[in-house]
Write a protein that holds these residues in place. Structure first.
Motif, short mmCIF file in Angstrom:
data_model
loop_
_atom_site.label_atom_id
_atom_site.label_comp_id
_atom_site.label_asym_id
_atom_site.label_seq_id
_atom_site.Cartn_x
_atom_site.Cartn_y
_atom_site.Cartn_z
N LEU A 184 -4.52 3.11 14.38
CA LEU A 184 -3.19 2.72 14.86
C LEU A 184 -2.20 2.63 13.70
O LEU A 184 -1.02 2.95 13.86
CB LEU A 184 -3.28 1.37 15.60
N VAL A 185 -2.70 2.18 12.54
CA VAL A 185 -1.85 2.16 11.35
C VAL A 185 -1.42 3.57 10.99
O VAL A 185 -0.24 3.84 10.71
CB VAL A 185 -2.59 1.48 10.18
N MET A 186 -2.37 4.50 11.01
CA MET A 186 -2.05 5.89 10.69
C MET A 186 -1.08 6.48 11.71
O MET A 186 -0.14 7.22 11.35
CB MET A 186 -3.34 6.72 10.64
N LEU A 187 -1.27 6.17 12.98
CA LEU A 187 -0.37 6.68 14.02
C LEU A 187 1.06 6.21 13.78
O LEU A 187 2.01 7.01 13.84
CB LEU A 187 -0.86 6.21 15.39
N ALA A 188 1.23 4.93 13.49
CA ALA A 188 2.57 4.41 13.22
C ALA A 188 3.13 5.01 11.93
O ALA A 188 4.32 5.40 11.87
CB ALA A 188 2.53 2.88 13.12
N TRP A 189 2.31 5.09 10.90
CA TRP A 189 2.75 5.62 9.61
C TRP A 189 3.22 7.07 9.75
O TRP A 189 4.26 7.47 9.18
CB TRP A 189 1.59 5.51 8.63
N ALA A 190 2.48 7.87 10.52
CA ALA A 190 2.83 9.28 10.68
C ALA A 190 4.18 9.46 11.35
O ALA A 190 4.87 10.47 11.13
CB ALA A 190 1.75 9.99 11.49
N LEU A 230 -10.65 11.63 13.23
CA LEU A 230 -9.73 10.86 14.05
C LEU A 230 -8.44 10.55 13.30
O LEU A 230 -7.35 10.48 13.91
CB LEU A 230 -10.40 9.57 14.51
N THR A 231 -8.54 10.36 11.98
CA THR A 231 -7.34 10.11 11.18
C THR A 231 -6.40 11.30 11.22
O THR A 231 -5.18 11.15 11.39
CB THR A 231 -7.75 9.80 9.72
#
Length: 489
Positions: A184-190, A230-231
């Motif tokens: 979820l952190v990666m999703l927001a960061w992207a 997944l990342t």
């Protein structure tokens, strides 16, 4: 009575404030609110970049249209060309905050993002070293952030970068797979900023470290491979899709544009640079204490140093990520090297003064923000010049300085060029710079091609002298920061 700030158990004779001071969260809160207060009090400094203005305008456009644009809606030179903002979520946050609170909004979210970032870092450092060393490390990191501390999307992504890196490092230390909530952190960061690609690279590097250094390479690969897959998938869940992964490489290939944009320049060591102080302090500590580090972490830090020396905007990556990567190794060595009797203690009076100063700063910052932040004429907001042009009857396409493009978009005026160099590309930027730098033939061809009717330039621009000589062009405004022309019928 002396208070040991290593948060040992308290005794009954201590005051409530002293009992709080033995708790880690108390010092983290003091650090976070103090940093937030300082940044809020210098709010105008966070708004000094011209790109802030077009980011806010883009966010407001998306809020008004309830969609992410697929083509450029702002310039006249590239209107309708493919442009999908890769920082759309950060722009919506900046646009919404400005719509609700005026200039106070972007200052508030920027100060909050920076203070959360450094508080996350401090919390991580306190796992390994004494408070004094942890606070010193956080302050050194702040020095590397301060040059690029602006109300722009990269700052809003800093907290996610810190959380992502800290939890990857903790997973490696514990020999576990990183938690899936990090996706979820990666999703927001992207969706906040293109630096998320660095996060994928960091995860890949730590996965490779696990495979190379742990006793069972096959098990390590099976542990990390699904997380990495997944990342990457989370990183592609943006309006840009696969193009979002390629965007940083596209920008890095724009050699001419990067050569003229100040934040992409190497640090100028003819004057003292924050990165110089950071490197000097770290090297002194490493040589004095004789730290031994894992080869993989040394290689990663060499890569961060290389980036920081190639571009001033990468100093923040070194300052933020290097402590997270190195502290699990450095911390135990530093603790062993420091004698217990040299640990810093704090008296009751010092504790009261510290808490009082922090509380006063925070109260002052809230009062300052509540009053509102107003920005008058500034080097990147030439409102008086534009007003003079409109009064003189100027209209139509404009030949503008690169640094004024953000304010033109913010004001609802289509620019020739602005801070979105990725949209315009190297060829157009090179042609524009030739005109701006005094090439009469190129300037006249741009005027004819785009039917340019007025100009907004810095007085130092060589194009100013050309416009003074071209027939029909008349200066209608001039100050230390801007000169404006109109082309009379």
């Amino acid at each position: 009575m002396k208070l040991n700030t290593t948060w040992t158990e308290t005794n009954s004779a201590e005051t409530p404030l002293e009992q709080l001071a033995t708790r880690q969260w108390f010092w983290l809160a003091l650090f976070g609110i103090s940093l937030f207060a300082i940044l809020a009090l210098i709010g105008a400094r966070l708004l000094g970049d011209p790109d802030t203005l077009w980011h806010i305008a883009a966010g407001k456009w998306m809020l008004a249209h309830r969609t992410v644009p697929a083509t450029d809606p702002f310039s006249f030179s590239f209107y309708g060309a493919k442009w999908v903002p890769h920082e759309w979520m950060a722009e919506v946050i900046l646009g919404a905050s400005h719509a609700w609170l005026g200039w106070t909004g972007p200052v508030l979210v920027t100060a909050l993002a920076a203070s959360v970032t450094l508080t996350v870092l401090l919390r991580f450092l306190l796992r390994y070293v004494e408070p004094l060393h942890a606070f010193t490390g956080a302050v050194l990191t702040f020095l590397t952030l301060v040059q690029h501390l602006l109300a722009r999307p990269h700052t809003l992504a800093w907290p996610l970068m810190a959380i992502w890196a800290a939890h990857l490092v903790l997973a490696r230390e514990q020999g576990k797979r990183p938690s899936l909530w990090l996706l979820l952190v990666m999703l927001a960061w992207a969706n906040l900023h293109g630096s998320f690609v660095l996060g994928i690279g960091l995860a890949s590097a730590l996965a490779a470290e696990a495979v190379l250094t742990e006793g069972n390479p096959r098990r390590s690969a099976r542990t990390w491979a699904p997380f990495l897959a997944l990342t990457v998938m989370a990183g592609m869940l943006t309006p840009n899709g696969v193009d979002g992964l390629l965007f940083p490489f596209h920008v890095s290939g724009m050699s001419f544009s990067l050569s003229i944009i100040s934040e992409w320049q190497p640090p100028d060591f003819r004057s003292l640079q924050p990165i110089e102080l950071w490197l000097a302090f770290v090297l002194f500590g490493a040589l004095y204490f004789g730290f031994r580090l894992p080869p993989t972490r040394i290689v990663l830090c060499f890569g961060l140093v290389h980036l920081a020396l190639t571009s001033v905007r990468y100093a923040e990556l070194l300052g933020l990520l290097a402590p997270l990567l190195l502290m699990p190794s450095i911390g135990p060595q530093l603790r062993a090297a420091i004698r217990p009797e040299t640990k810093v203690t704090m008296s009751r009076r010092s504790l009261r003064i510290t808490a009082g100063v922090c509380a006063t700063l925070f109260a002052a910052s809230l009062a300052f923000l509540a009053r509102g932040i107003s920005i008058e004429q500034s080097p990147v907001q030439p409102r008086e010049a534009i007003r003079a042009v409109m009064t003189a009857g100027g209209n139509g396409p404009v030949f503008n300085s690169y640094n004024f493009g953000g304010y033109l978009i913010f004001s609802g005026i289509a620019p020739l060029i602005d801070g979105r160099a990725d949209l315009y590309g190297d060829d157009f930027v090179r042609r524009y710079m030739a005109a701006y730098s005094g090439d009469a033939a190129v300037l006249e061809s741009l005027i004819r091609q785009y039917k340019i009717r007025w100009a907004l330039l810095e007085p130092s621009s060589p194009a100013v002298k050309l416009l003074d000589r071209l027939p029909g062009w008349r200066s209608v405004y001039k100050d230390d920061d801007v000169v404006a022309y109109i082309l009379e019928p």
